[in-house]
Scaffold this active site. Structure first.
Site, PDB file in Angstrom:
ATOM      1  N   GLU A  99       2.027 -15.868 -25.609  1.00 19.51           N
ATOM      2  CA  GLU A  99       3.182 -15.237 -24.981  1.00 19.51           C
ATOM      3  C   GLU A  99       4.488 -15.413 -25.737  1.00 19.51           C
ATOM      4  O   GLU A  99       5.329 -14.507 -25.738  1.00 19.51           O
ATOM      5  CB  GLU A  99       3.360 -15.779 -23.546  1.00 19.51           C
ATOM      6  CG  GLU A  99       2.231 -15.446 -22.588  1.00 19.51           C
ATOM      7  CD  GLU A  99       2.161 -13.961 -22.263  1.00 19.51           C
ATOM      8  OE1 GLU A  99       3.105 -13.227 -22.581  1.00 19.51           O
ATOM      9  OE2 GLU A  99       1.139 -13.532 -21.689  1.00 19.51           O
TER      10      GLU A  99
ATOM     11  N   SER B  78     -13.307  20.203  18.136  1.00 15.95           N
ATOM     12  CA  SER B  78     -12.431  21.034  18.968  1.00 15.95           C
ATOM     13  C   SER B  78     -11.008  20.504  19.112  1.00 15.95           C
ATOM     14  O   SER B  78     -10.163  21.185  19.701  1.00 15.95           O
ATOM     15  CB  SER B  78     -13.057  21.205  20.357  1.00 15.95           C
ATOM     16  OG  SER B  78     -14.224  21.999  20.262  1.00 15.95           O
TER      17      SER B  78
END
Length: 779
Positions: free
Chosen positions: A107, A390
């Site tokens: 890093e 429905s």
């Protein structure tokens, strides 16, 4: 000769005279460049210090604390913290030196030499970007700057700009003045996100290997050191090849940084990346189970955050949701205990959405039942792979018929033998019968399929689709199939959102979960669902009035959902099996059963069924169907949930708007849009003649005096948003609507659409698979 001497003399004198200096263009260019660089540098420094002045404060607590996102309910009570319950903080003295070397090597190789900002690294990263190379590092950010980002900023796109970078650098310089390198490294190692809701490398060691950091070997420590760059893709259990490549890159960086020998590097690289991984994560799963009550809701909140550009597992957010936690607990208990509902078995599934009728806030949601060992699992409340049957009829059929053609509730519709337009495929009802002529109210209350499809044909699929999509149905078919009249694949959340618009008088709010998000630097963003009027008040009120009968009428299909004394409206829906599977299940079997209903406060939509409707047991017997009794469970779930909601909400009926009048037809109080009082002949034939004052007056004897008196005058008094919403569309834009004075006539069989394009589709297009399946009974 003398002349030559004189000329030579003049030349000599000229040479002796001082000459003007030569123009040094190169020097001037160099000086100009230097001056420009100085000016740019000065401006950059000024901008840097300008940004630095507004940098947020950073404290030891912010660097030491977990970076989790906290999610709150509507009352600002904490629901959960993503990952924070799992973190195990490791002090510097307990962090292996090998891990520290690995982190620094991959890093920030100059970590121990810079003062928070590595100017060499910044220049190198800039040159690398010009060359298209990332240098294998995270740009110009040092470990200290990365810690700053994790502590006070976020990883969202909005925080990737020059201002934030300048503030990171300024804060990094200050942090390095007050904390040692050992402390900074400790903060970083404990703060980074490691995937699967885990923060910190010490916690990751327990999660991935079931051990502490001190017990891990070089290969395992190198893997952990490399994971923060992309914790999802470097997860060794899910993406072992990516994880291996990243681990090897860390080992190479350690060797190049003289932290390990070549033999150590080679041996570690030869180690299987999955070696030593824990087979289970029981301790973590136990923590995660605490969130199971709100599992489906939390899953959608996390997805919504990601859609908004946040990283919920990295950004350390405060998320305030619309979740009513008390309602959520009741919904969870309704779904998972036998206190309220008698379920046939544990395989029986559901998906339920509860939406605030006036705001669109998602108040509660459950996506499945009996899922105790799964976190953020299948959420059937938002899935769109099952037909809503429905419950679609008010949305796609009768709502548009009132909106665009001003049908009264007593409009005659024919329940007679009928095929899908342009096909020889018959439309059937649940009882495989036809009942002849009936009113629109009766057809909706009794959930007859044939009148619904005929209504869609009369309205026209283009206009009907427009109406449905304005209610959030998101029907993408260029030309929707006629089978959508009795069901399409939409979610319970979509249905609840659509019905909420009927409940509030015609304004649609897209359902939403998140109310406010606050980032680590204190910046808050509020969210809401701005309502849009999508139908006239008359349409919403008349649909609601008819849907009341679905619950309260003796012939209604939702009598099980009735709650004494509560003003509510709703619709059922059941979806049958296609012919190819009918012979394998009982004749009364259904695939799906729905109940959607609402009060003035809440809209609730319930889907029930089995995960696999075609599932069979070891003997080949079908076990994924709903019996007649099972099909009523959706109503029971709805009733129990709405009963609870109404205990804590006002109970009031809807007020009839001035645009709607009442008339008596065969002893029934029917409704019509003011200015559109159909005569009996018009209602029977389908003629939508816009009533003149005289026709209205002559037929008004059927109305009460106060109601029939409100003709065009009441209509004029209607609000502009109401009168202009859709009424003009009935006589304009699309040729599906009739001319200004009348609707295209419709017979008692299949009424033809006025649009030539639609008529052509009706006569030529073959039915879709859904259409063919829809000849099976739905209700």
């Amino acid at each position: 000769m003398a002349g030559n001497n004189e000329q030579n003399s003049r030349v000599a004198r000229k040479r002796q005279q001082p000459q003007p200096p030569k123009k040094h263009w190169f020097r001037r260019i160099v000086l100009a460049i230097v001056a420009l660089v100085f000016i740019v540098g000065l401006a950059g420094a000024g901008l840097f210090f300008y940004y630095a002045q507004s940098a947020p404060k950073i404290t030891e607590d912010s660097m030491r604390s977990e970076n989790s996102t906290r999610i709150y309910d509507a009352n600002k009570q904490l629901i959960t913290s993503l990952g924070s319950n799992n973190r195990q903080y490791v002090k510097s003295s307990d962090i292996p030196a090998t891990l520290k070397k690995a982190v620094v090597s991959i890093e920030d190789r100059r970590f121990y030499r810079h003062k928070g900002v590595d100017y060499y690294r910044i220049i190198g990263a800039a040159l690398g970007n010009l060359k298209g190379s990332s240098l294998g590092m995270q740009g110009g950010s040092t470990l200290t700057m990365q810690l700053i980002k994790l502590s006070v900023f976020s990883t969202s796109t909005s925080d990737r700009n020059l201002k934030v970078k300048a503030q990171e650098a300024w804060l990094a310089l200050n942090v390095e003045k007050h904390f040692s390198k050992s402390q900074i490294l400790e903060f970083y190692i404990n703060k980074v996100y490691m995937g699967n809701g885990i923060y910190g490398m010490g916690t990751a060691a327990k999660y991935y290997y079931g051990k502490s950091l001190s017990e891990l070997n070089l290969s395992q420590l190198a893997l952990l050191a490399g994971m923060p760059q992309s914790p999802t893709y470097y997860d060794p259990t899910t993406y072992p090849q990516y994880a291996k490549n990243r681990r090897n890159l860390v080992l190479k960086a350690m060797y190049d940084n003289n932290e390990i020998s070549k033999s150590q590097e080679t041996a570690a690289m030869a180690t299987n990346v999955k070696s030593g991984l824990a087979s289970t994560h029981k301790s973590f799963q136990k923590q995660q189970k605490k969130n199971k009550i709100a599992d489906a809701y939390l899953k959608e909140v996390i997805a919504d955050l990601q859609d908004k550009g946040y990283s919920p597992y990295k950004d350390g957010l405060k998320v305030y949701t619309n979740l009513n936690m008390n309602a959520q607990r009741r919904l969870y208990n309704i779904a998972n205990t036998s206190t309220y509902v008698n379920y046939p078995n544990d395989r029986f599934q559901l998906g339920v959405s509860v939406v605030d009728s006036y705001t669109g806030k998602v108040s509660a949601m459950i996506g499945s039942r009996k899922h105790t060992d799964v976190t953020y699992g299948t959420n059937r409340a938002v899935q769109t792979d099952r037909s809503n049957a429905s419950t679609m009829k008010p949305i796609l059929d009768y709502g548009p018929a009132i909106e665009y053609h001003s049908w009264p509730t007593y409009k005659t519709v024919a329940d007679t033998k009928y095929n899908y337009p342009g096909t020889d495929i018959s439309v059937n009802d649940f009882d495989n019968k036809t009942l002849g002529n009936m009113t629109m109210r009766q057809a909706l209350v009794q959930s007859r399929n044939i009148p619904a499809v005929k209504t869609l044909e009369t309205v026209g699929r283009t206009k009907a689709k427009q109406f449905a999509n304005s209610l959030g149905m998101n029907l993408k078919d260029k030309t929707i199939p006629y089978s959508y009249a009795i069901g399409a694949n939409v979610s319970s959340l979509q249905v609840a959102g659509a019905y909420a618009a009927f409940a509030n008088g015609g304004t649609y709010h897209k359902p939403y979960y998140i109310n406010q998000v606050t980032t680590q630097d204190g910046e808050s963003t509020s969210y809401s669902s701005s309502g849009k009027r999508v139908m006239k008040k008359s349409t919403a009120y008349m649909i609601t009035d008819m849907l009341k009968g679905v619950i309260n009428s003796a012939t209604g299909t939702a009598t099980t959902a009735k709650i004494s004394g509560v003003y509510q409206a709703g619709k059922t829906g059941t979806d049958g099996y296609p012919d190819s599977f009918k012979h394998k299940v009982p004749s009364s079997a259904n695939m799906d059963s729905w109940m959607a209903g609402y009060t003035k406060n809440y809209s609730v939509a319930v889907w029930t069924g089995y995960a696999n409707a075609y599932e069979r047991d070891s003997n080949g017997n079908a076990i994924g169907y709903l019996t007649s009794a099972d099909s009523r469970i959706a109503q029971v779930i709805y009733r129990e949930m709405m009963t609870y909601l109404q205990e804590h909400s006002p109970n009031s009926d809807w007020t009839r708007p001035s645009s709607v009048a009442e008339t008596k037809k065969n002893g029934v109080a029917e409704l019509y849009v003011v200015g559109h009082l159909f005569s009996d002949a018009e209602a029977s034939s389908g003629t939508n003649a816009k009533s003149s004052s005289s026709s209205h007056s002559s037929s008004s004897t059927a109305s009460s005096s106060s109601e029939s008196a409100s003709s065009s005058s009441s209509h004029e008094a209607e609000s502009s948003s109401e009168s202009s919403s859709s009424e003009s569309e009935a006589s304009s834009s699309e040729s599906e609507a009739s001319s200004s004075s009348s609707e295209s006539s419709s017979s008692s069989s299949a009424p033809a659409e006025s649009s030539s394009a639609e008529s052509a589709e009706s006569s030529s297009s073959a039915p879709t698979d859904n259409e063919q399946n829809s000849q099976d009974p739905t209700r």
